[in-house]
Design a protein around this motif. Structure first.
Motif, PDB file in Angstrom:
ATOM      1  N   SER A  19     -47.233 118.911 -28.637  1.00 36.95           N
ATOM      2  CA  SER A  19     -47.744 118.317 -27.397  1.00 36.95           C
ATOM      3  C   SER A  19     -47.284 116.878 -27.252  1.00 36.95           C
ATOM      4  O   SER A  19     -46.838 116.458 -26.173  1.00 36.95           O
ATOM      5  CB  SER A  19     -49.275 118.372 -27.373  1.00 36.95           C
ATOM      6  OG  SER A  19     -49.741 119.695 -27.387  1.00 36.95           O
ATOM      7  N   ASP A  20     -47.388 116.116 -28.336  1.00 41.44           N
ATOM      8  CA  ASP A  20     -46.976 114.713 -28.282  1.00 41.44           C
ATOM      9  C   ASP A  20     -45.472 114.595 -28.064  1.00 41.44           C
ATOM     10  O   ASP A  20     -45.005 113.743 -27.306  1.00 41.44           O
ATOM     11  CB  ASP A  20     -47.371 113.995 -29.582  1.00 41.44           C
ATOM     12  CG  ASP A  20     -48.849 113.681 -29.638  1.00 41.44           C
ATOM     13  OD1 ASP A  20     -49.550 113.869 -28.624  1.00 41.44           O
ATOM     14  OD2 ASP A  20     -49.322 113.251 -30.716  1.00 41.44           O
ATOM     15  N   ALA A  68     -37.299 108.779 -31.253  1.00 34.88           N
ATOM     16  CA  ALA A  68     -37.320 107.805 -32.352  1.00 34.88           C
ATOM     17  C   ALA A  68     -38.720 107.209 -32.500  1.00 34.88           C
ATOM     18  O   ALA A  68     -39.221 107.017 -33.619  1.00 34.88           O
ATOM     19  CB  ALA A  68     -36.289 106.705 -32.099  1.00 34.88           C
ATOM     20  N   ILE A  69     -39.361 106.922 -31.368  1.00 30.52           N
ATOM     21  CA  ILE A  69     -40.738 106.407 -31.399  1.00 30.52           C
ATOM     22  C   ILE A  69     -41.679 107.465 -31.947  1.00 30.52           C
ATOM     23  O   ILE A  69     -42.550 107.183 -32.781  1.00 30.52           O
ATOM     24  CB  ILE A  69     -41.165 105.967 -29.986  1.00 30.52           C
ATOM     25  CG1 ILE A  69     -40.276 104.825 -29.490  1.00 30.52           C
ATOM     26  CG2 ILE A  69     -42.635 105.542 -29.981  1.00 30.52           C
ATOM     27  CD1 ILE A  69     -40.501 104.459 -28.030  1.00 30.52           C
ATOM     28  N   ARG A 108     -43.945 107.470 -35.516  1.00 30.45           N
ATOM     29  CA  ARG A 108     -45.388 107.683 -35.525  1.00 30.45           C
ATOM     30  C   ARG A 108     -45.787 108.730 -36.559  1.00 30.45           C
ATOM     31  O   ARG A 108     -46.802 108.599 -37.243  1.00 30.45           O
ATOM     32  CB  ARG A 108     -45.856 108.126 -34.135  1.00 30.45           C
ATOM     33  CG  ARG A 108     -47.330 108.499 -34.095  1.00 30.45           C
ATOM     34  CD  ARG A 108     -47.771 108.976 -32.728  1.00 30.45           C
ATOM     35  NE  ARG A 108     -49.145 109.424 -32.759  1.00 30.45           N
ATOM     36  CZ  ARG A 108     -49.778 109.966 -31.735  1.00 30.45           C
ATOM     37  NH1 ARG A 108     -49.147 110.123 -30.569  1.00 30.45           N
ATOM     38  NH2 ARG A 108     -51.034 110.370 -31.852  1.00 30.45           N
ATOM     39  N   TYR A 109     -44.989 109.786 -36.672  1.00 27.34           N
ATOM     40  CA  TYR A 109     -45.331 110.881 -37.575  1.00 27.34           C
ATOM     41  C   TYR A 109     -44.567 110.835 -38.900  1.00 27.34           C
ATOM     42  O   TYR A 109     -44.629 111.789 -39.676  1.00 27.34           O
ATOM     43  CB  TYR A 109     -45.069 112.222 -36.885  1.00 27.34           C
ATOM     44  CG  TYR A 109     -46.142 112.600 -35.893  1.00 27.34           C
ATOM     45  CD1 TYR A 109     -47.333 113.190 -36.313  1.00 27.34           C
ATOM     46  CD2 TYR A 109     -45.976 112.366 -34.529  1.00 27.34           C
ATOM     47  CE1 TYR A 109     -48.326 113.538 -35.413  1.00 27.34           C
ATOM     48  CE2 TYR A 109     -46.969 112.713 -33.617  1.00 27.34           C
ATOM     49  CZ  TYR A 109     -48.137 113.295 -34.069  1.00 27.34           C
ATOM     50  OH  TYR A 109     -49.127 113.639 -33.173  1.00 27.34           O
ATOM     51  N   ASN A 110     -43.888 109.741 -39.159  1.00 24.90           N
ATOM     52  CA  ASN A 110     -43.119 109.588 -40.394  1.00 24.90           C
ATOM     53  C   ASN A 110     -42.145 110.748 -40.611  1.00 24.90           C
ATOM     54  O   ASN A 110     -42.025 111.288 -41.706  1.00 24.90           O
ATOM     55  CB  ASN A 110     -44.060 109.466 -41.605  1.00 24.90           C
ATOM     56  CG  ASN A 110     -44.805 108.150 -41.622  1.00 24.90           C
ATOM     57  OD1 ASN A 110     -44.299 107.124 -41.181  1.00 24.90           O
ATOM     58  ND2 ASN A 110     -46.036 108.176 -42.116  1.00 24.90           N
ATOM     59  N   HIS A 128     -44.253 115.959 -42.759  1.00 24.80           N
ATOM     60  CA  HIS A 128     -44.600 114.558 -42.521  1.00 24.80           C
ATOM     61  C   HIS A 128     -45.724 114.129 -43.460  1.00 24.80           C
ATOM     62  O   HIS A 128     -46.451 114.934 -44.023  1.00 24.80           O
ATOM     63  CB  HIS A 128     -45.043 114.365 -41.073  1.00 24.80           C
ATOM     64  CG  HIS A 128     -46.448 114.785 -40.811  1.00 24.80           C
ATOM     65  ND1 HIS A 128     -46.840 116.100 -40.796  1.00 24.80           N
ATOM     66  CD2 HIS A 128     -47.564 114.053 -40.573  1.00 24.80           C
ATOM     67  CE1 HIS A 128     -48.127 116.178 -40.537  1.00 24.80           C
ATOM     68  NE2 HIS A 128     -48.587 114.958 -40.400  1.00 24.80           N
ATOM     69  N   THR A 129     -45.834 112.827 -43.644  1.00 21.47           N
ATOM     70  CA  THR A 129     -46.924 112.255 -44.435  1.00 21.47           C
ATOM     71  C   THR A 129     -47.764 111.372 -43.543  1.00 21.47           C
ATOM     72  O   THR A 129     -47.287 110.860 -42.537  1.00 21.47           O
ATOM     73  CB  THR A 129     -46.377 111.419 -45.616  1.00 21.47           C
ATOM     74  OG1 THR A 129     -45.514 110.393 -45.074  1.00 21.47           O
ATOM     75  CG2 THR A 129     -45.572 112.286 -46.559  1.00 21.47           C
ATOM     76  N   ALA A 130     -49.010 111.211 -43.884  1.00 20.06           N
ATOM     77  CA  ALA A 130     -49.901 110.387 -43.037  1.00 20.06           C
ATOM     78  C   ALA A 130     -49.453 108.948 -43.029  1.00 20.06           C
ATOM     79  O   ALA A 130     -49.021 108.405 -44.042  1.00 20.06           O
ATOM     80  CB  ALA A 130     -51.328 110.495 -43.564  1.00 20.06           C
ATOM     81  N   SER A 131     -49.533 108.313 -41.857  1.00 18.14           N
ATOM     82  CA  SER A 131     -49.119 106.908 -41.742  1.00 18.14           C
ATOM     83  C   SER A 131     -50.279 106.004 -42.062  1.00 18.14           C
ATOM     84  O   SER A 131     -51.428 106.431 -42.091  1.00 18.14           O
ATOM     85  CB  SER A 131     -48.615 106.655 -40.331  1.00 18.14           C
ATOM     86  OG  SER A 131     -49.584 106.974 -39.378  1.00 18.14           O
TER      87      SER A 131
END
Length: 269
Positions: A54-55, A110-111, A115-117, A266-269
């Motif tokens: 969605s994002d 890229a943004i 955000r989601y690494n 991904h890993t948590a930011s």
């Protein structure tokens, strides 16, 4: 010659508000990308979630619209921009560029990736197979709107477009682009990405195939009146902008199969 179908470019009118088929085609493209993205996310082994899809679609939509408009003004109406800088903001006058939209989407992704690494190319590799649906829908919107027609021709499937001041029989180049950039490109990327490919490969295949298809169609598409041909009475701005895509696509595919790296969760930011 085939009669051009008399389709009102305005799908719905509600008082002073008019909804054009071209805008509806954009919505169809984004909605299709969302559905296909969620389908693929369920098969990604946790690399993608519905929230991420969605994002990504939201970021991508902003990139398409902003990048497409800015790219059109810079690539195809730069002299007009210098004379009237406010023309950049008059979106209602029309004018969208695929190549500008592509740059806008890359910036937006890229943004999103930050955000989601995620690695930027892992994001573009995941999303690339869904893009042709939107491209194909957009070309149908061009056809319904009677714009971006082809060169004069005597082929049996030529059409006379109502907005053409010369009223000549022309190639329905919008339909050629629908078939190549929409249907064929979707089939190629969807099946190519069915099995996990090394990083860079799917994005590279998108750039390579789109660039080739666009270059081919430009031979029968009428060039923009304000630019015309850049050289040789056949070389167009669209071909010039697509050549780097072909080169970049080949480079990415070669790099992908050579490096053989694969996307990571991904890993948590």
């Amino acid at each position: 010659m085939i009669a051009y179908p008399d389709i009102d470019p305005i799908a719905v009118s509600l008082g002073p508000i008019s909804i054009h088929w071209y805008g509806i085609m954009y919505l169809i493209g984004f909605a299709s990308a969302y559905l296909l993205g969620n389908y693929r996310a369920k098969k990604s082994g946790g690399l993608w979630t519905s929230e991420m899809v969605s994002d990504a679609i939201f970021y991508g939509a902003l990139g398409v619209i902003l990048g497409g408009r800015i790219g059109y003004v810079f690539f195809y109406q730069f002299s007009g921009l210098i004379a009237d800088p406010l023309s950049l903001f008059r979106i209602w006058e029309g004018g969208m560029s695929f190549h500008g939209g592509l740059i806008g989407v890359i910036v937006a992704m890229a943004i999103f990736a930050r955000r989601y690494n995620k690695h930027l190319v892992d994001v573009t590799d995941f999303l690339a197979p869904f893009v042709p649906v939107g491209l194909g829908a957009g070309r149908l919107g061009n056809f319904i709107g009677g714009e971006l027609w082809g060169k004069p021709t005597d082929v049996s499937w030529a059409m006379i477009f109502p907005n053409d001041p010369l009223q000549l029989a022309r190639h329905p180049s919008q339909l050629y682009q629908f078939a190549l950039e929409g249907v064929a490109l979707f089939a190629i990327l969807w099946f190519f990405s069915q099995k996990t490919k090394p990083r860079y490969c799917v994005s590279g295949m998108f750039l390579l195939c789109y660039g080739i298809f666009r270059i081919l169609v430009e031979f029968v598409r009428q060039p923009d009146a304000q630019i015309g041909y850049l050289a040789f009475d056949w070389f167009t701005q669209g071909q010039l902008l697509s050549l780097p895509m072909v080169a970049a696509g080949l480079a990415l595919i070669i790099a992908g199969f050579k490096l053989k790296t694969y996307p990571k969760a991904h890993t948590a930011s």
